[in-house]
Write a protein that holds these residues in place. Sequence first.
Motif, PDB file in Angstrom:
ATOM      1  N   ILE A  89       0.174   3.996  -2.313  1.00  0.00           N
ATOM      2  CA  ILE A  89       0.179   4.742  -3.566  1.00  0.00           C
ATOM      3  C   ILE A  89      -0.511   6.086  -3.387  1.00  0.00           C
ATOM      4  CG2 ILE A  89      -0.708   4.705  -5.917  1.00  0.00           C
ATOM      5  CD1 ILE A  89      -0.179   1.780  -6.024  1.00  0.00           C
ATOM      6  N   ALA A 109       4.267   4.493  -5.670  1.00  0.00           N
ATOM      7  CA  ALA A 109       3.693   4.567  -7.012  1.00  0.00           C
ATOM      8  C   ALA A 109       4.787   4.768  -8.057  1.00  0.00           C
ATOM      9  CB  ALA A 109       2.678   5.704  -7.084  1.00  0.00           C
ATOM     10  N   SER A 157       0.840  -1.178   0.000  1.00  0.00           N
ATOM     11  CA  SER A 157       0.000   0.000   0.000  1.00  0.00           C
ATOM     12  C   SER A 157       0.879   1.233   0.000  1.00  0.00           C
ATOM     13  CB  SER A 157      -0.908  -0.013   1.225  1.00  0.00           C
ATOM     14  OG  SER A 157      -0.125  -0.003   2.396  1.00  0.00           O
ATOM     15  N   ASN A 176       8.004   6.257  -1.948  1.00  0.00           N
ATOM     16  CA  ASN A 176       7.636   6.664  -3.303  1.00  0.00           C
ATOM     17  C   ASN A 176       7.094   5.446  -4.052  1.00  0.00           C
ATOM     18  OD1 ASN A 176       8.893   9.608  -3.785  1.00  0.00           O
ATOM     19  ND2 ASN A 176      10.310   8.421  -2.530  1.00  0.00           N
ATOM     20  N   GLY A 217       5.714   2.090 -10.894  1.00  0.00           N
ATOM     21  CA  GLY A 217       5.622   2.543 -12.282  1.00  0.00           C
ATOM     22  C   GLY A 217       6.901   2.288 -13.049  1.00  0.00           C
ATOM     23  N   GLY A 245       2.204   9.266 -10.017  1.00  0.00           N
ATOM     24  CA  GLY A 245       3.464   8.611  -9.704  1.00  0.00           C
ATOM     25  C   GLY A 245       3.745   7.438 -10.623  1.00  0.00           C
ATOM     26  N   LEU A 246       2.702   6.637 -10.903  1.00  0.00           N
ATOM     27  CA  LEU A 246       2.863   5.511 -11.823  1.00  0.00           C
ATOM     28  C   LEU A 246       3.283   5.998 -13.203  1.00  0.00           C
ATOM     29  CD1 LEU A 246      -0.275   3.380 -10.870  1.00  0.00           C
ATOM     30  CD2 LEU A 246       2.111   2.725 -10.497  1.00  0.00           C
ATOM     31  N   ARG A 281      -1.993  10.619  -5.262  1.00  0.00           N
ATOM     32  CA  ARG A 281      -1.154  10.954  -6.404  1.00  0.00           C
ATOM     33  C   ARG A 281      -0.596   9.708  -7.075  1.00  0.00           C
ATOM     34  NH1 ARG A 281       3.098  15.228  -4.225  1.00  0.00           N
ATOM     35  NH2 ARG A 281       3.311  13.614  -2.635  1.00  0.00           N
ATOM     36  N   GLY A 282      -1.266   8.570  -6.808  1.00  0.00           N
ATOM     37  CA  GLY A 282      -0.764   7.303  -7.334  1.00  0.00           C
ATOM     38  C   GLY A 282      -0.674   7.262  -8.839  1.00  0.00           C
ATOM     39  N   VAL A 283      -1.720   7.723  -9.513  1.00  0.00           N
ATOM     40  CA  VAL A 283      -1.728   7.654 -10.977  1.00  0.00           C
ATOM     41  C   VAL A 283      -0.587   8.492 -11.556  1.00  0.00           C
ATOM     42  CG1 VAL A 283      -3.041   8.190 -13.066  1.00  0.00           C
ATOM     43  CG2 VAL A 283      -4.199   7.196 -11.083  1.00  0.00           C
TER      44      VAL A 283
END
Length: 257
Positions: free
Chosen positions: A4, A211, A2, A209, A215, A11-12, A7-9
């Motif tokens: 993410i 995500a 866990s 960090n 990514g 970061g990915l 701001r996960g998207v």
Amino acid sequence: MSGIGRRGVGGLAEGIGFCFRGFGWVARHPRWWLFGLLPALVATVLYAVALVWLGTHATDLAARVTPFADGWGWRDAFRTLVGIMIFVMGLGLAVLTFTAVTLAIGEPFYEKLSEKVEEDLGGIPAGDETPFWRSFLRSLRDSVVTLLYVLMFAIPLFALGFVPVIGQTVVPVVGALVSGFFLAAELTALALERRALRRRQRFALLRSNMALTLGFGVPFFLAFMVPLLSVVVMPAAVAGAAMLVRGRLAPPATQPA
């Protein structure tokens, strides 16, 4: 895995972007790409021999680990399935350990490649002055510890792979995320060690960090699953990792003035 967050998207996407930046760098420096192929070629030959052996002996290994099935009427079908799972697990471990073994074999090669990337980005940071042999042994020890962490996840996931539906849907996704994280840890080790960050510090930085780490690591994990593609991709992975560390992970104080 866990952490993410909202701001996960982003970061990915940023992590994936560093993958492409790594490919872009080696495309602009074909001589360094060829330079980085040599250790990967040696490691690929070693792994190919090991996987061929595993593939031809998977059924025998399955019979050894399932003595309780000797009296089953569908014993052969069950052991064929177990043999396939053993081979898939071996393939997954090969992908995870490929980076560590290749980096160990090609430590001087990839160290130079990583340094060249940082030179192009503004200069090599002042970092660890540990002698090469001691640094090599430390890296080897860290790789072994990382492998033990991987096995802590791989063994339960292997067992869950036999559970209907979950084993064919959730388990592969979780396995890719776990594998991507540890692959990113191996790839970024060169640049982070250059900044005198030890294993625990590196792992903490990657977890904070998450995500971004996933990514970057998951796409390379999936690429390494394709036979021979890992050889071509490895120099780009090292270059991208150096860019990732310098651009997003490294503490500002460790950057060159």
